[in-house]
Design a protein around this motif. Sequence first.
Motif, PDB file in Angstrom:
ATOM      1  N   HIS A  76       0.842  -1.142  -0.031  1.00 46.37           N
ATOM      2  CA  HIS A  76      -0.022   0.119   0.012  1.00 46.37           C
ATOM      3  C   HIS A  76       0.845   1.217  -0.137  1.00 46.37           C
ATOM      4  N   ILE A  77       1.980   1.102   0.894  1.00 45.05           N
ATOM      5  CA  ILE A  77       2.718   2.392   1.072  1.00 45.05           C
ATOM      6  C   ILE A  77       3.600   2.474  -0.230  1.00 45.05           C
ATOM      7  N   ARG A 110       2.153   6.255  -7.238  1.00 34.71           N
ATOM      8  CA  ARG A 110       1.083   7.349  -7.688  1.00 34.71           C
ATOM      9  C   ARG A 110       1.596   8.786  -7.517  1.00 34.71           C
ATOM     10  N   LEU A 111       2.326   9.065  -6.655  1.00 35.72           N
ATOM     11  CA  LEU A 111       3.035  10.398  -6.503  1.00 35.72           C
ATOM     12  C   LEU A 111       4.059  10.260  -7.539  1.00 35.72           C
ATOM     13  N   GLY A 112       4.942   9.437  -7.813  1.00 37.79           N
ATOM     14  CA  GLY A 112       5.718   9.468  -8.872  1.00 37.79           C
ATOM     15  C   GLY A 112       5.109   9.740 -10.223  1.00 37.79           C
ATOM     16  N   ASN A 113       4.222   8.890 -10.656  1.00 33.31           N
ATOM     17  CA  ASN A 113       3.233   9.093 -11.804  1.00 33.31           C
ATOM     18  C   ASN A 113       2.855  10.405 -11.785  1.00 33.31           C
ATOM     19  N   ASP A 147      13.371  13.967 -12.066  1.00 39.28           N
ATOM     20  CA  ASP A 147      14.071  13.758 -11.019  1.00 39.28           C
ATOM     21  C   ASP A 147      13.057  13.345  -9.654  1.00 39.28           C
ATOM     22  N   GLN A 148      12.136  14.279  -9.497  1.00 39.58           N
ATOM     23  CA  GLN A 148      11.499  13.896  -8.346  1.00 39.58           C
ATOM     24  C   GLN A 148      10.702  12.436  -8.265  1.00 39.58           C
ATOM     25  N   ALA A 149      10.142  12.399  -9.456  1.00 44.33           N
ATOM     26  CA  ALA A 149       9.530  11.084  -9.958  1.00 44.33           C
ATOM     27  C   ALA A 149      10.704   9.700  -9.588  1.00 44.33           C
TER      28      ALA A 149
END
Length: 154
Positions: free
Chosen positions: A23-24, A30-33, A42-44
């Motif tokens: 789940h984590i 999802r945040l990376g997407n 870079d953030q992804a």
Amino acid sequence: MTFMRQIDISDEERKIARRERLHIATSFRRLGNAEYRKTNYDQAIKLYSQGLNYIVDSPVLYVNRSLCYIKKREYKRALIDLDYVLNQLDSNCVQALLYKAGALKRMNNEDGFEECVANARRYNRSKSEYIDYFLDKMRTDFLKSSHVTQNIND
């Protein structure tokens, strides 16, 4: 957690812990997407890597991270992730095979490109339409980027 405490965990407790880690990791994916869609590669990459800290056997996280490396033109780093997926997690992963083909094409490794495409077709016969779509899109994008480079150099 101490070593003996880890051993004393029941199968059910292990399953629950894995579901929680999954789940984590999915949240990080999802945040990376979202960052990928904003072209914050870079953030992804950081977010996908954080997800891999929780679930190390997720082909999706490695493939997504490799795509960020490809977008950044860091093809060798992309190949490391893709080879890990293909050699350790899922030797038939169509996305890994196609992204590897794309990276090799951009590195002017025509033989490697052809081998990856052939393997994608061989191991994923039911996805031939997707493979054709991907290859057409890759050719179009490759031609656009080479055209832009040519105009810049003129």
